[in-house]
Design an enzyme around this catalytic site. Structure first.
Site, mmCIF file in Angstrom:
data_model
loop_
_atom_site.group_PDB
_atom_site.id
_atom_site.type_symbol
_atom_site.label_atom_id
_atom_site.label_comp_id
_atom_site.label_asym_id
_atom_site.label_seq_id
_atom_site.Cartn_x
_atom_site.Cartn_y
_atom_site.Cartn_z
ATOM 1 N N HIS A 32 27.179 19.497 65.168
ATOM 2 C CA HIS A 32 28.501 19.838 65.720
ATOM 3 C C HIS A 32 28.378 20.231 67.189
ATOM 4 O O HIS A 32 28.164 21.411 67.504
ATOM 5 C CB HIS A 32 29.110 20.991 64.922
ATOM 6 C CG HIS A 32 29.263 20.692 63.466
ATOM 7 N ND1 HIS A 32 28.204 20.746 62.583
ATOM 8 C CD2 HIS A 32 30.345 20.330 62.751
ATOM 9 C CE1 HIS A 32 28.629 20.428 61.367
ATOM 10 N NE2 HIS A 32 29.924 20.168 61.435
ATOM 11 N N HIS A 72 29.024 26.249 61.855
ATOM 12 C CA HIS A 72 28.716 24.856 62.194
ATOM 13 C C HIS A 72 28.323 24.735 63.666
ATOM 14 O O HIS A 72 27.669 23.784 64.062
ATOM 15 C CB HIS A 72 29.900 23.935 61.868
ATOM 16 C CG HIS A 72 31.169 24.288 62.573
ATOM 17 N ND1 HIS A 72 32.064 25.215 62.080
ATOM 18 C CD2 HIS A 72 31.702 23.865 63.738
ATOM 19 C CE1 HIS A 72 33.094 25.331 62.913
ATOM 20 N NE2 HIS A 72 32.892 24.520 63.933
ATOM 21 N N PRO A 121 30.058 28.453 55.456
ATOM 22 C CA PRO A 121 31.301 28.523 54.687
ATOM 23 C C PRO A 121 32.303 29.357 55.495
ATOM 24 O O PRO A 121 32.100 30.567 55.687
ATOM 25 C CB PRO A 121 30.890 29.238 53.392
ATOM 26 C CG PRO A 121 29.387 29.170 53.356
ATOM 27 C CD PRO A 121 28.945 29.146 54.791
ATOM 28 N N LEU A 122 33.322 28.723 56.015
ATOM 29 C CA LEU A 122 34.199 29.396 56.974
ATOM 30 C C LEU A 122 34.841 30.641 56.362
ATOM 31 O O LEU A 122 35.179 30.669 55.189
ATOM 32 C CB LEU A 122 35.266 28.425 57.478
ATOM 33 C CG LEU A 122 34.693 27.338 58.407
ATOM 34 C CD1 LEU A 122 35.667 26.169 58.557
ATOM 35 C CD2 LEU A 122 34.342 27.919 59.768
ATOM 36 N N HIS A 261 33.933 17.364 67.276
ATOM 37 C CA HIS A 261 33.676 18.470 66.352
ATOM 38 C C HIS A 261 32.364 18.333 65.571
ATOM 39 O O HIS A 261 31.519 19.216 65.632
ATOM 40 C CB HIS A 261 34.847 18.635 65.365
ATOM 41 C CG HIS A 261 34.465 19.472 64.190
ATOM 42 N ND1 HIS A 261 34.540 20.841 64.212
ATOM 43 C CD2 HIS A 261 33.931 19.139 62.981
ATOM 44 C CE1 HIS A 261 34.084 21.316 63.061
ATOM 45 N NE2 HIS A 261 33.713 20.311 62.294
ATOM 46 N N ARG A 345 30.458 49.916 30.291
ATOM 47 C CA ARG A 345 31.081 50.317 31.573
ATOM 48 C C ARG A 345 31.082 51.843 31.683
ATOM 49 O O ARG A 345 30.945 52.400 32.763
ATOM 50 C CB ARG A 345 32.492 49.751 31.711
ATOM 51 C CG ARG A 345 33.468 50.266 30.683
ATOM 52 C CD ARG A 345 34.880 49.770 30.923
ATOM 53 N NE ARG A 345 35.736 50.108 29.798
ATOM 54 C CZ ARG A 345 37.003 50.439 29.903
ATOM 55 N NH1 ARG A 345 37.597 50.459 31.075
ATOM 56 N NH2 ARG A 345 37.706 50.720 28.829
ATOM 57 N N SER A 372 38.971 51.189 35.639
ATOM 58 C CA SER A 372 38.502 50.280 34.586
ATOM 59 C C SER A 372 37.017 49.958 34.725
ATOM 60 O O SER A 372 36.303 49.845 33.739
ATOM 61 C CB SER A 372 39.274 48.959 34.643
ATOM 62 O OG SER A 372 40.634 49.196 34.428
ATOM 63 N N GLU A 399 39.142 40.800 46.115
ATOM 64 C CA GLU A 399 37.785 40.625 45.568
ATOM 65 C C GLU A 399 36.865 39.892 46.543
ATOM 66 O O GLU A 399 35.686 40.234 46.690
ATOM 67 C CB GLU A 399 37.835 39.831 44.243
ATOM 68 C CG GLU A 399 38.536 40.531 43.098
ATOM 69 C CD GLU A 399 40.063 40.377 43.144
ATOM 70 O OE1 GLU A 399 40.565 39.616 44.001
ATOM 71 O OE2 GLU A 399 40.749 41.010 42.321
ATOM 72 N N PHE A 425 37.250 37.870 37.375
ATOM 73 C CA PHE A 425 37.580 37.701 38.793
ATOM 74 C C PHE A 425 36.339 37.517 39.666
ATOM 75 O O PHE A 425 36.457 37.466 40.891
ATOM 76 C CB PHE A 425 38.457 38.854 39.273
ATOM 77 C CG PHE A 425 39.733 38.964 38.482
ATOM 78 C CD1 PHE A 425 40.501 37.840 38.225
ATOM 79 C CD2 PHE A 425 40.151 40.178 37.953
ATOM 80 C CE1 PHE A 425 41.662 37.916 37.463
ATOM 81 C CE2 PHE A 425 41.312 40.263 37.191
ATOM 82 C CZ PHE A 425 42.067 39.133 36.946
ATOM 83 N N ASP A 457 44.627 41.441 26.496
ATOM 84 C CA ASP A 457 45.033 40.814 27.769
ATOM 85 C C ASP A 457 44.963 39.288 27.704
ATOM 86 O O ASP A 457 45.574 38.591 28.517
ATOM 87 C CB ASP A 457 44.178 41.329 28.929
ATOM 88 C CG ASP A 457 44.762 42.601 29.548
ATOM 89 O OD1 ASP A 457 45.944 42.911 29.265
ATOM 90 O OD2 ASP A 457 44.035 43.277 30.297
ATOM 91 N N HIS A 461 42.329 36.645 31.109
ATOM 92 C CA HIS A 461 41.441 37.741 31.502
ATOM 93 C C HIS A 461 40.096 37.716 30.779
ATOM 94 O O HIS A 461 39.227 38.529 31.081
ATOM 95 C CB HIS A 461 42.125 39.090 31.226
ATOM 96 C CG HIS A 461 43.145 39.442 32.254
ATOM 97 N ND1 HIS A 461 44.155 38.582 32.632
ATOM 98 C CD2 HIS A 461 43.317 40.567 32.995
ATOM 99 C CE1 HIS A 461 44.894 39.164 33.556
ATOM 100 N NE2 HIS A 461 44.412 40.366 33.795
HETATM 101 C C1 LIG Z 1 35.010 27.123 53.437
HETATM 102 C C2 LIG Z 1 34.783 25.889 54.248
HETATM 103 N N1 LIG Z 1 35.591 24.847 54.080
HETATM 104 C C3 LIG Z 1 35.375 23.696 54.777
HETATM 105 C C4 LIG Z 1 34.324 23.602 55.636
HETATM 106 C C5 LIG Z 1 34.048 22.296 56.359
HETATM 107 N N2 LIG Z 1 34.354 22.506 57.788
HETATM 108 C C6 LIG Z 1 33.403 22.722 58.691
HETATM 109 S S1 LIG Z 1 34.036 23.056 60.196
HETATM 110 C C7 LIG Z 1 35.621 22.857 59.636
HETATM 111 C C8 LIG Z 1 36.828 23.094 60.482
HETATM 112 C C9 LIG Z 1 36.554 23.079 61.880
HETATM 113 O O1 LIG Z 1 37.559 23.662 62.599
HETATM 114 P P1 LIG Z 1 37.259 24.954 63.446
HETATM 115 O O2 LIG Z 1 36.887 26.040 62.541
HETATM 116 O O3 LIG Z 1 38.410 25.176 64.331
HETATM 117 O O4 LIG Z 1 35.977 24.573 64.266
HETATM 118 P P2 LIG Z 1 35.923 23.688 65.601
HETATM 119 O O5 LIG Z 1 36.730 22.453 65.360
HETATM 120 O O6 LIG Z 1 36.474 24.523 66.664
HETATM 121 O O7 LIG Z 1 34.479 23.391 65.769
HETATM 122 C C10 LIG Z 1 35.620 22.531 58.301
HETATM 123 C C11 LIG Z 1 36.844 22.265 57.522
HETATM 124 C C12 LIG Z 1 33.506 24.730 55.778
HETATM 125 N N3 LIG Z 1 32.452 24.732 56.582
HETATM 126 N N4 LIG Z 1 33.777 25.863 55.097
#
Ligand SMILES: Cc1ncc(C[n+]2csc(CCOP(=O)(O)OP(=O)(O)O)c2C)c(N)n1
Length: 650
Positions: A32, A72, A121-122, A261, A345, A372, A399, A425, A457, A461
């Protein structure tokens, strides 16, 4: 494009970062480039003018924490770490994304010195930073004069779109975590194109309404970013700095578009971008001596401060112990030995309150289910904007953010966070649990209401596949105790672990005391009741509340003259690492094995083999008194004994 007012040396360094990012992605033929090219100015301003760190001592405890939430853009971080003098070479940069390299596709804290956590993972980085900031606030209040640092992050459009960022921002604002400063790389581009497609909320208003201090600046100007960070430091709320940037800055044909990107720009576009930025087109991975010297000099800036700080930290034995993650000698003696029936618990709650005094690092919490989950430390207040010494975190119904924040606290160190919710959950927080495992973080996930045993529940649940799906996750230990004493073992194991998370899976309903007060359960599985009248004809393997069922099935089988052994198996992962002779002494080869667990049977074949019987639940649950559901689902001593007899007679 606004003219950058930074010095020549700053511009040279920033363009070096851009060049390295383009070349590394091009050479790897994946990655990237756009984000590092657009966010290099932000990172430069932060690292060279604010961040307190020492590349020679990347784990210096009182360092500022920096998280690249938009993982990324890893080449941004790797270039920075290399230039500043961390243990990362130009060769490592050239090996970007290759097998065994120190520069994996997304940052990983277990691989690269200077990387605080795994991101990619964003949203995870955003929320994990909240936990780091909580840990800092708490320790600063507990150890005044010794702890004093900031938590910074760079986050992206994608980070702010993710739900977890809403949960975490809301929590951070409520807790008034003023030592958090997040730079938002607002380039208005994601993978699918412009954010016009899907993202139009007013970020300023959103964060202000959550109690954040929000500024906006030209993210392509070092001076602008720098002064916003300075202003943010003067505000006692968490800060978001919306930095307007251009993704892929410098690329003449692609800047500002999603084409930069997530793919190499292509050799020709890299060449043109270098010309545009004033970078020599040859050699590749060009690092001007002046830029390297400038950045290395900056890398040395905090060395003396760091050494002084470390001396101070070591002079406080309690803090030094906590930083090292050492438990006090004999701490486990504070755990009660149980002699009566109770829900696991409940025993868990009693254990926590018994050890709270000897383990001041313990920070409890729950996602609005404290009563709980029995996670509350009764002698301590809630941690809040006005009570920084509080030891209970009220995460609210969040959570996912809870799990990430706990990871942040445990990565930070000096505190030890656990937190609870219903087992069902766990699915709401799974990405952060997974990251805890990947990051080798010792977060303790407390999951009560662990089966159809929660009763009325009903199926929404009642966990079915959750226990097994947690077991399917590498590295995490899943501990499902059968009674109060096994719960002691679970907590002992969880608290003593340093490099993996533990899920402690607890019953809502009362369970009889069936296990000894010794820590046999720490073998993962052990013989709880052996066959009498001869070698076992059947071995019943139970976990949690189903151990009781195995014991009553054994009674019936023994009275029918069938020697039957019961094995309690609270933790697969601990049993897996026992030696072969112990494992076969518990599960003798060639004997019928029957697993009994109120959950998905998929996976039990590992222990029972082809000819064993897996008794469990492979459908959703039902709403009714729990005893009825157990009967209807064939999870009783009688039903288990019948199945065993049938199998033995075939
Ligand atoms: C939870 C999650 N969903 C999807 C992705 C795949 N993914 C990587 S970057 C991105 C989006 C990029 O947009 P942005 O965050 O604005 O980064 P930029 O384009 O500025 O590099 C996605 C969907 C990921 N890394 N994490």
């Amino acid at each position: 494009m606004p003219a950058d007012q930074a010095t020549d040396l700053a511009n040279l360094s920033i363009n070096t970062i851009r060049g390295l990012a383009m070349d590394a992605v091009q050479k790897a033929n994946s990655g990237h480039p756009g984000m590092p090219m657009g966010a290099a100015v932000m990172a430069y301003a932060l690292f060279t003018r604010h961040l307190r760190f020492d590349p020679q001592a990347p784990t210096w405890f009182d360092r500022d924490r920096f998280i690249l939430s938009a993982g990324h853009g890893s080449m941004l971080l790797y270039s920075m770490l290399y230039l500043l003098g961390y243990d990362l070479s130009l060769e490592d940069i050239q090996n970007f994304r290759q097998w065994g390299s120190k520069t994996p596709g997304h940052p990983e804290n277990t691989i690269t010195p200077g990387v605080e956590m795994a991101t990619g993972p964003l949203g995870q980085g955003f929320a994990t930073g909240v936990g780091m900031a909580i840990a800092e606030e708490k320790l600063r209040a507990e150890f005044p004069g010794l702890i004093d640092h900031w938590t910074y992050a760079i986050c992206s459009d994608g980070d702010l779109m993710e739900g977890i960022s809403h949960e975490a921002a809301s929590l951070a604002g409520h807790l008034r975590l003023g030592r958090m400063i997040y730079l938002y790389d607002s380039n208005r581009v994601t993978i699918d194109g412009s954010t016009d497609i899907s993202f139009s909320e007013d970020i300023r208003k959103r964060f202000e309404s959550c109690g954040w201090h929000v500024q906006r600046c030209d993210g392509m100007s070092v001076e602008n970013v720098d002064s916003c960070i300075s202003i943010a430091k003067g505000d006692d709320r968490p800060s978001l700095i919306i930095c307007d940037t251009v993704i892929g800055y410098g690329s003449p044909n692609m800047a500002g578009t999603s084409r930069t990107h997530g793919a190499p720009l292509g050799e020709e576009e890299v060449r043109l971008a270098k010309i545009e930025l004033g970078i020599p087109t040859e050699p590749l991975f060009y690092v001007p001596k002046e830029a390297l010297a400038h950045m290395r000099e900056i890398g040395k800036r905090h060395k003396d401060e760091r050494m002084g700080s470390e001396r101070k930290l070591e002079s406080n034995p309690e803090l030094a112990r906590r930083i090292a993650g050492r438990l006090p000698e004999g701490w486990a003696d504070a755990m009660p030995v149980f002699d009566s029936a109770m829900a696991t618990r409940d025993s868990s709650g009693k254990i926590l309150n018994a050890i709270a005094g000897v383990l001041p690092e313990l920070v409890g919490g729950s996602a609005d289910l404290a009563e709980s989950n029995k996670t509350t430390l009764h002698d301590a207040p809630y941690f809040s904007a006005s009570h920084r010494l509080g030891r209970n975190l009220g995460y609210g119904v969040r959570e996912h953010a809870m799990a990430a924040a706990m990871n942040g606290m445990n990565l930070h160190g000096g505190v030890r966070a656990y937190g609870g919710t219903f087992l069902i959950f766990s699915d709401y927080m799974r990405p952060a649990v997974r990251l805890a495992s990947l990051m080798e973080t010792n977060t303790i996930f407390v999951y009560s209401h662990d089966s159809i045993g929660l009763g009325e529940d009903g199926p929404t649940h009642q966990p079915i596949e959750q226990i097994m799906s947690l077991r399917a996750m590498p590295h995490i230990h899943v501990f499902r105790p059968a009674d109060a004493n096994e719960t002691r073992a679970a907590w002992k194991h969880a608290l003593e672990s340093k490099d993996h998370p533990t899920a402690i899976v607890l019953s809502r309903q009362k369970l009889p005391l069936v296990s000894p007060s010794t820590f046999d359960a720490l073998h993962g599985a052990y013989v709880l009741a052996d066959a009498s009248g001869g070698a076992p004809h059947a071995v019943l393997i139970g976990t949690g509340s189903e151990v009781e069922i195995c014991l009553s099935a054994r009674e019936l089988l023994q009275s029918d003259g069938i020697p039957t052994r019961v094995v309690s198996m609270p933790c697969w992962e601990l049993f897996e690492v026992q030696d072969e002779s112990y494992r076969s002494s518990v599960l003798p080869p060639g004997v019928l094995r029957v697993s009994v667990e109120a959950g998905a049977t998929l996976g039990w074949q590992k222990w029972i083999g082809d000819s064993g019987i897996a008794i469990g639940i492979d459908r959703f649950g039902a709403s009714a008194p729990y005893q009825t559901i157990y009967e209807q689902f064939g999870l009783t001593g009688e039903a288990v004994a019948e199945q065993v007899k049938k199998a033995l007679s075939q």
